[in-house]
Design an enzyme around this catalytic site. Structure first.
Site, PDB file in Angstrom:
ATOM      1  N   CYS A 121      -0.442   4.243   2.263  1.00  0.00           N
ATOM      2  CA  CYS A 121      -0.690   4.172   3.705  1.00  0.00           C
ATOM      3  C   CYS A 121      -0.378   2.765   4.209  1.00  0.00           C
ATOM      4  CB  CYS A 121      -2.131   4.585   4.001  1.00  0.00           C
ATOM      5  SG  CYS A 121      -2.503   4.678   5.757  1.00  0.00           S
ATOM      6  N   SER A 122      -1.395   2.012   4.602  1.00  0.00           N
ATOM      7  CA  SER A 122      -1.141   0.712   5.230  1.00  0.00           C
ATOM      8  C   SER A 122      -2.284  -0.266   4.960  1.00  0.00           C
ATOM      9  CB  SER A 122      -0.966   0.902   6.736  1.00  0.00           C
ATOM     10  OG  SER A 122      -2.079   1.589   7.268  1.00  0.00           O
ATOM     11  N   CYS A 123      -2.999  -0.096   3.843  1.00  0.00           N
ATOM     12  CA  CYS A 123      -4.135  -0.967   3.540  1.00  0.00           C
ATOM     13  C   CYS A 123      -3.652  -2.402   3.363  1.00  0.00           C
ATOM     14  CB  CYS A 123      -4.851  -0.487   2.283  1.00  0.00           C
ATOM     15  SG  CYS A 123      -5.509   1.175   2.495  1.00  0.00           S
ATOM     16  N   CYS A 125       0.890  -1.161   0.000  1.00  0.00           N
ATOM     17  CA  CYS A 125       0.000   0.000   0.000  1.00  0.00           C
ATOM     18  C   CYS A 125       0.922   1.204   0.000  1.00  0.00           C
ATOM     19  CB  CYS A 125      -0.906   0.011   1.225  1.00  0.00           C
ATOM     20  SG  CYS A 125      -1.931   1.501   1.306  1.00  0.00           S
TER      21      CYS A 125
END
Lengths: 213, 120
Positions: free
Chosen positions: A121-123, A118
């Site tokens: 971000c941090s998906c 991702c």
């Protein structure tokens, strides 16, 4: 013995080793967390039980969920087809609900290796793998994976043949991916449970491969 | 960091940048569990959005507006609680005055997280 510190090898309910005791001085942001949580309770927006339940739900989500999905896809051609067609529905059917998000399964073959990242971000496919590891959220992984996936893979100890196609899938807030690793050789007669034990977290992110028996 | 070739590209859009080695993937405890306070932050994000106070886009907007400095200096869940709080105030869950009062009360309870969150 309550103060015996020989328990560091044990795993927490979420399947991770326990961290060192967290008894450092109260930080500003920890203070904020307590305050926010208590205000939400006082305003009738949530309850302590609801917060505890949510933590329990998240703790129960571990890479073993994803491993069960992969093992079933390896063993059951009909399930494999359903997973590749609509991974949100196929994983929901196994009790791993991704909610309103779209989940896409990408499959490693002799010719193609898939990885997920991702960049923004941090998906992460939390329904199948739990919370993402720290490195997945790092600047280095987010930046480099789409630029030089092979050198990132090499840092994870994965070296692919020159002619393998590497596909990197950039997750978004609404769309997540899960990698179906290549089924290892010599596993033809294994049960789903035995197969699931070969499926590592990193093999479903694409930074690893399934273990060989 | 402004990208001179694409000034509209913001700091968090870091895909394709150069960077150092992937950190800590072999470190002992890489696969660590999160602290209780971090798990609570995660739970507050899910609950706050499930109750309609904000969306994942709202969470992201505040995280991105916090800037690169916050990304480097604060931990992941520190940034998250800051964003959740901002979103909840904007969504009308409580006021900044409520927060200030509550934070003062919490920090007066003791020196550690355990002391300060006791009874909650």
């Amino acid at each position: 013995m309550p103060h015996d510190h020989h328990d560091h090898d044990h795993l927490s309910p979420s399947g991770h080793p326990y961290r060192a005791d967290d008894d450092t001085d109260l930080s500003y942001w920890q203070t904020m967390e307590i305050a926010v949580r208590e205000l939400l309770v006082e305003k009738g927006i949530t309850t302590p039980a609801e917060v505890a339940d949510q933590i329990e739900t998240m703790d129960a989500r571990t890479p073993s969920n994803g491993a069960k999905v992969v093992a079933r896809a390896w063993s059951d051609p009909e399930y494999h087809a359903a997973l590749m067609k609509d991974a949100s529905a196929a994983t929901r059917e196994m009790g791993f609900d991704i909610g309103p998000l779209k989940l896409i399964a990408v499959e490693n073959t002799d010719d193609t290796h898939n990885m997920i990242v991702c960049t923004l971000c941090s998906c992460y496919p939390r329904n199948l793998l739990g919370l993402p590891p720290d490195w997945y959220k790092s600047r280095a992984y987010r930046s480099r994976t789409v630029r030089e996936p092979r050198s990132v893979l090499a840092e994870f100890g994965v070296t692919l043949p020159e002619n393998t196609t590497v596909r990197v899938h950039d997750s978004t807030a609404d769309m997540r991916y899960i990698v179906i690793p290549k089924r290892p050789q010599g596993t033809e007669n294994m049960s789903e449970d035995e197969l699931a034990a070969l499926v590592t977290r990193d093999s479903m992110i694409g930074t690893g491969v399934a273990k060989t028996p | 960091m402004l990208d001179p070739k694409n000034p509209a590209r913001r700091w968090h859009d870091m895909g394709g940048d150069t960077a150092g080695p992937i950190p800590d993937m072999d470190a002992p405890g890489e696969d660590h569990d999160f602290s209780l306070w971090e798990k609570r932050v995660d739970a507050l994000m899910i609950i706050g959005s499930a109750k309609g106070y904000f969306t994942v886009d709202g969470l992201r907007r505040v995280l991105e507006d916090m800037g690169e400095d916050a990304f480097e200096k604060m931990t992941y869940y520190e940034r998250w609680i800051a964003s959740i709080n901002q979103n909840l105030i904007e969504g009308g869950a409580y006021t900044t005055a409520d927060l200030a009062e509550k934070m003062a009360e919490v920090s007066a309870r003791g020196k550690t997280y355990g002391d300060a969150s006791a009874g909650s």
